[in-house]
Design a protein around this motif. Sequence first.
Motif, mmCIF file in Angstrom:
data_model
loop_
_atom_site.group_PDB
_atom_site.id
_atom_site.type_symbol
_atom_site.label_atom_id
_atom_site.label_comp_id
_atom_site.label_asym_id
_atom_site.label_seq_id
_atom_site.Cartn_x
_atom_site.Cartn_y
_atom_site.Cartn_z
ATOM 1 N N LEU A 175 9.577 -24.687 12.469
ATOM 2 C CA LEU A 175 8.116 -24.047 12.665
ATOM 3 C C LEU A 175 7.700 -23.399 11.055
ATOM 4 O O LEU A 175 6.640 -23.284 10.415
ATOM 5 C CB LEU A 175 8.194 -22.690 13.408
ATOM 6 C CG LEU A 175 8.138 -23.905 15.046
ATOM 7 C CD1 LEU A 175 7.596 -22.729 15.978
ATOM 8 C CD2 LEU A 175 7.257 -25.169 14.926
ATOM 9 N N ARG A 176 8.804 -22.515 10.520
ATOM 10 C CA ARG A 176 8.886 -21.455 9.623
ATOM 11 C C ARG A 176 8.207 -22.308 8.442
ATOM 12 O O ARG A 176 7.601 -22.204 7.060
ATOM 13 C CB ARG A 176 9.692 -20.763 9.172
ATOM 14 C CG ARG A 176 9.961 -19.761 7.774
ATOM 15 C CD ARG A 176 11.191 -19.038 7.425
ATOM 16 N NE ARG A 176 10.297 -18.439 8.785
ATOM 17 C CZ ARG A 176 11.839 -17.938 9.473
ATOM 18 N NH1 ARG A 176 12.650 -18.611 9.931
ATOM 19 N NH2 ARG A 176 11.536 -17.233 10.631
ATOM 20 N N ASP A 178 6.294 -26.115 21.102
ATOM 21 C CA ASP A 178 7.247 -25.620 20.694
ATOM 22 C C ASP A 178 8.240 -26.826 19.769
ATOM 23 O O ASP A 178 8.103 -27.440 19.031
ATOM 24 C CB ASP A 178 8.114 -24.851 21.135
ATOM 25 C CG ASP A 178 9.142 -23.974 20.793
ATOM 26 O OD1 ASP A 178 8.970 -23.126 20.242
ATOM 27 O OD2 ASP A 178 9.745 -22.819 22.070
ATOM 28 N N PRO A 210 11.905 -26.149 16.717
ATOM 29 C CA PRO A 210 13.442 -25.032 15.957
ATOM 30 C C PRO A 210 12.476 -23.541 15.035
ATOM 31 O O PRO A 210 11.361 -24.019 14.610
ATOM 32 C CB PRO A 210 14.209 -25.649 14.808
ATOM 33 C CG PRO A 210 14.021 -27.367 16.050
ATOM 34 C CD PRO A 210 12.492 -27.508 16.806
ATOM 35 N N GLU A 211 12.980 -22.808 15.410
ATOM 36 C CA GLU A 211 12.013 -21.574 13.923
ATOM 37 C C GLU A 211 12.267 -21.791 12.633
ATOM 38 O O GLU A 211 11.115 -21.967 12.408
ATOM 39 C CB GLU A 211 12.819 -20.378 14.523
ATOM 40 C CG GLU A 211 12.112 -19.286 13.942
ATOM 41 C CD GLU A 211 12.167 -17.705 13.914
ATOM 42 O OE1 GLU A 211 12.803 -17.292 12.931
ATOM 43 O OE2 GLU A 211 13.492 -17.221 15.159
ATOM 44 N N VAL A 214 6.209 -14.824 9.756
ATOM 45 C CA VAL A 214 6.743 -15.588 11.372
ATOM 46 C C VAL A 214 6.762 -16.826 11.569
ATOM 47 O O VAL A 214 5.316 -17.396 11.026
ATOM 48 C CB VAL A 214 5.444 -14.295 12.372
ATOM 49 C CG1 VAL A 214 5.573 -15.011 13.484
ATOM 50 C CG2 VAL A 214 5.945 -12.511 11.681
ATOM 51 N N ALA A 215 7.384 -17.462 12.341
ATOM 52 C CA ALA A 215 7.078 -19.013 12.530
ATOM 53 C C ALA A 215 6.238 -18.938 13.914
ATOM 54 O O ALA A 215 6.766 -19.217 14.720
ATOM 55 C CB ALA A 215 8.477 -19.755 13.130
ATOM 56 N N ARG A 216 5.068 -18.657 13.803
ATOM 57 C CA ARG A 216 4.608 -19.269 14.492
ATOM 58 C C ARG A 216 3.659 -20.658 15.618
ATOM 59 O O ARG A 216 3.682 -21.281 14.434
ATOM 60 C CB ARG A 216 2.975 -18.752 13.995
ATOM 61 C CG ARG A 216 2.990 -16.534 13.842
ATOM 62 C CD ARG A 216 1.843 -16.656 13.796
ATOM 63 N NE ARG A 216 1.664 -14.891 13.810
ATOM 64 C CZ ARG A 216 2.357 -14.147 12.707
ATOM 65 N NH1 ARG A 216 1.999 -14.829 11.767
ATOM 66 N NH2 ARG A 216 2.157 -13.187 13.134
#
Length: 391
Positions: A293-294, A287, A289-290, A269-271
């Motif tokens: 973050l991943r 924040d 981009p997913e 999960v991209a927290r």
Amino acid sequence: MRRPFDHLPAPGRRGFLASAGALLAAAALEGAGLSGAARAAGVATADGAGVAGASWIATAGVGEAFAAVGLDPAMAAQVRAGSAVRLHGIEASPSGPLAVAVGRRPGHIAFVFHMERGGVVASFGPGEGRVFSGHGRFSADGRHLLTNEIERPQDGTHHMGRGVVALRAVADGFAIAAEWPSGGDGPHDLMLSGSALVVANGGIEPHTPEARDAEVTGSGITLLDPATGTMRGEGRLAPDLASLSLRHLSRDGRGGTVVAAQDLLADGVARPLLFRIGADGVLTPFDGPEAELRALRGYVGSVAFDPSGAFVACASPRGGRVAIWQADGRYVGAVPLMDGCGLAPGRDAGTFVAASGYGEVIAISAGPQEVGIIARRTGGPRFDNHMARVG
């Protein structure tokens, strides 16, 4: 992050350790085995007075031991002081040539070394029944050092202990002058920012015996009065972020503070792993981009503001990258750095310096639209988790 020599035992002594025996042992290590290993690895050693001042200091593995090292303006490394134990956080005094490197959790010793002459000048241990968490910070006038310490369970069980902040008097051999509750379990980093002492209570640390089968860290931020230890504010993570351990801090010099996290869960999960800390302790996530973050792989090992306070960088040794945001929370981009964790402000606005466990140091430039590597040096020691700018 790949870490050498984790099998070496940590010393079990407590209390103040600046004895003649400890100093002689450190001097022998610095002058004999470590110096030889450093020369074999192509790393210079500080053997006497007249050594050029360091622009950054860092911890590293050198030969069969460890060291505090200085980096000159060209990012070349020079051993400043040797250690038989692995070191973690490193901090330079704002009022003189001394610096302190603290053993990583569970740490039993911290070394005081001379940045100009080189060599250990003192060492000290945590309070009775406690271990160091890996970090210490000088007061603005350099008269005190604050250390995060963790109460060590005496029954041999694996669980996180309550945190204690120890205020140490430099002129009194770093003896404890006062101590206060950190406001949580497993404190890691701490930092004076604005009018508050900010403490990152990490709770359960990922990849430790305590973390087995755990999904909630119990992490949080506390803001303390730096004179009395009275709690001024507190920050907690939202329930969907309860697996994050809040660990490392950076400040912009104007009262702004951020904290970086590591994830207890390896669930993909991209927290968010970077948070702004409000004046009341409230946490606001940065924040991005997913996919970006991943790519951090749930782990930020170090965080730093640039000299202007306009940008924040996070180093992820597991993700093999340094990611950068604007201070307002907008994601800018990332540069690759395999096994890179050490991170510090550069000399100019919008710049950072980062180091890796493979002996590489890079200079990074950040702008509103892009980031890039502007200088690179290889062949250094095995840089460890942290570095700091001097001056």
